[in-house]
Structures are given as structure tokens and as C-alpha cells.
Design a protein around this motif. Sequence first.
Motif, short mmCIF file in Angstrom:
data_model
loop_
_atom_site.label_atom_id
_atom_site.label_comp_id
_atom_site.label_asym_id
_atom_site.label_seq_id
_atom_site.Cartn_x
_atom_site.Cartn_y
_atom_site.Cartn_z
N ASP A 223 35.96 35.95 31.78
CA ASP A 223 37.21 36.97 32.11
C ASP A 223 38.34 36.19 30.94
O ASP A 223 38.51 35.02 30.91
N ASP B 245 35.79 41.93 39.46
CA ASP B 245 35.86 43.51 39.05
C ASP B 245 35.40 44.42 39.96
O ASP B 245 34.25 44.29 40.57
N GLY C 242 38.51 36.85 41.51
CA GLY C 242 38.66 37.25 40.06
C GLY C 242 37.50 38.87 40.03
O GLY C 242 36.85 38.47 38.99
N GLU D 101 34.57 31.70 44.78
CA GLU D 101 33.99 30.67 44.19
C GLU D 101 35.09 29.95 43.40
O GLU D 101 35.66 30.88 42.25
N GLN E 268 28.01 33.33 34.57
CA GLN E 268 28.11 32.70 35.75
C GLN E 268 27.13 33.75 36.41
O GLN E 268 27.19 34.97 36.35
N THR F 14 29.67 40.11 36.27
CA THR F 14 29.63 41.47 35.31
C THR F 14 29.32 40.99 33.79
O THR F 14 28.54 41.68 33.11
N ARG G 205 29.04 47.73 42.62
CA ARG G 205 29.58 47.05 43.77
C ARG G 205 30.12 47.80 44.77
O ARG G 205 30.05 47.49 45.99
N1 ARG Z 1 35.24 39.19 36.68
C1 ARG Z 1 33.95 38.80 36.83
C2 ARG Z 1 33.16 39.41 37.85
O1 ARG Z 1 33.71 40.11 38.68
C3 ARG Z 1 33.69 37.23 37.13
C4 ARG Z 1 34.21 36.65 38.16
C5 ARG Z 1 33.85 35.08 38.52
N2 ARG Z 1 34.84 34.78 39.69
C6 ARG Z 1 34.66 33.68 39.99
N3 ARG Z 1 35.69 33.26 40.75
N4 ARG Z 1 34.00 32.52 39.75
O2 ARG Z 1 31.95 39.44 37.91
#
Ligand code: ARG
Length: 243
Positions: free
Chosen positions: A174, A89, A87, A28, A132, A136, A94
Motif C-alpha cells: 500500500d 481493502d 489496512g 497483522e 504479503q 490484494t 471479501r
Molecule cells: N491493503 C492490503 C489488503 O487489504 C494489504 C493489507 C495488509 N495489512 C496488514 N496489516 N498487514 O489486502
Amino acid sequence: MKKFIIAAVLAGISVSASAAEKVRFAMEASYPPFESIGADNKIQGFDIDLANALCKEIQAECSFTNQAFDSLIPSLKFKRFDAVISGMDITPERQKQVLFTQPYYANSALFIAQKGKVADATALKGKRVGVQNGTTHQKYLTDKHPEITTVPYDSYQNAILDLKNGRVDAVFGDTAVVNDWLKQNAELAAVGDKVTDKDYFGTGLGIAMRLQNTELQSKLNAALDKIKQDGTYETIYKKWFQQ
Ligand code: ARG
């Protein structure tokens, strides 16, 4: 044989003997410095440079697709692409659904608010905090902080717009991404300390693939070892996190 291959390629038939392995990545892409859409309309960022370096190492062709964060794991399982680098986690929850590479980045989370408006994290009680969908951050707030109103967004860009408009009191994301927002927005400030709860934020960021895809997992892990040793990883890290 050569003539046959040329004829087959011209006719649009794929010739498996000569075709390089393809790895289709998804993410994303409104999450700089990990991934964002650049001025040339292409996806750029730390994750992209890292994936390209890994693909070079395993001699694969990579492609990148941008889509909603909360649909990445379902679409991966549905085989719309081969790997997620976003990005993401590495969490125990998961790991029941997907395989991860070894961690490629040590992650933590941080709150951000308008300067002078929120004294510390405890002052967020009864306030609205943007996150979002599918992250996490969302799960941590809804599980651990029922006293906070969690407001879900499709993208962090919209959450930050609403923070500036005053529709939410803080945003939770993050640390590296929060630092990027701080650089772009002088009216915002970080709130409280970094959050590193392992149950929620796991052991670092990882590349996800389908549970069955142990072959790709070992190739990517070996490639990660290699680029960490030969300095490629460090160059990419410095480019995106230490400007
Ligand atoms: N590090 C967080 C997760 O793993 C948020 C990652 C959001 N990444 C993005 N590309 N929007 O849930």
C-alpha cells in the motif's frame, strides 16, 4: 443490589447489567503507519487510534490482537474476535465473506525496489516481487501479471529485508506503507505509478465484521460520520500520515 454486584465481581462472575460492550479487534501488526508494535510492545498506529476513537464514541471497550494477515477473515468468521482493522481493502471478493464499514481511507498500491535497479513497472517482467500472503497485492500480481514471479511472505517486514538482501527485485504494498519504508531506507525507491484497479484494491480501507453483525456495522458507521465531522478523524490522520 450494589453489594451483590461487588460480590459478584469479586467472585469473578460477569454482571451483564453493568458491563460495557466489548469490541475485540484483530490485525497483522507489522504494517506501519497503519499498525505496528511500538517500543512499549503495544500495538500502535492509525488503525489503533481510529478504533479507539470509534470505541469511545460507541462507549465500548476495545482490545487488539495481532495475528497473521491471511488468517484474519477465517478467525473473524470463527468468532475469535469481532472486527478486523488492518489496512484492509474493501473488495467485492471479501464482501462475499464479511461486512465492511464505509471506507475510512482512500487506498492505492505501489512497487518499491533498490534505487537505480528497476527503471519502471514493465521492467519487472521475469523478476521476483514480494507480497504479503492473503493481500490484494498478492491476488493482483498473480491474476494480472503472470509474467512476474510473485513471492509470498508472512510479513512485509521480511519482504523488505529480502529486498535489501537482493533475494527479491521489488516489493508491492500500500502506498502509505511504501512511503514509510522509503523514509526508513534511503537505498530504496518507488517504481512506476500508483495502482488503483478497483476490482482488486476496492473502494478504500474498511473495518470488517461478520455478515450477520449489521448492528455493529451501523454503530461504527455512525461513529465514523461523527469523528469525521468533529475533527477527530483529521487529527488522527495528520498524526500518522503528515509528519
Ligand atoms: N491493503 C492490503 C489488503 O487489504 C494489504 C493489507 C495488509 N495489512 C496488514 N496489516 N498487514 O489486502
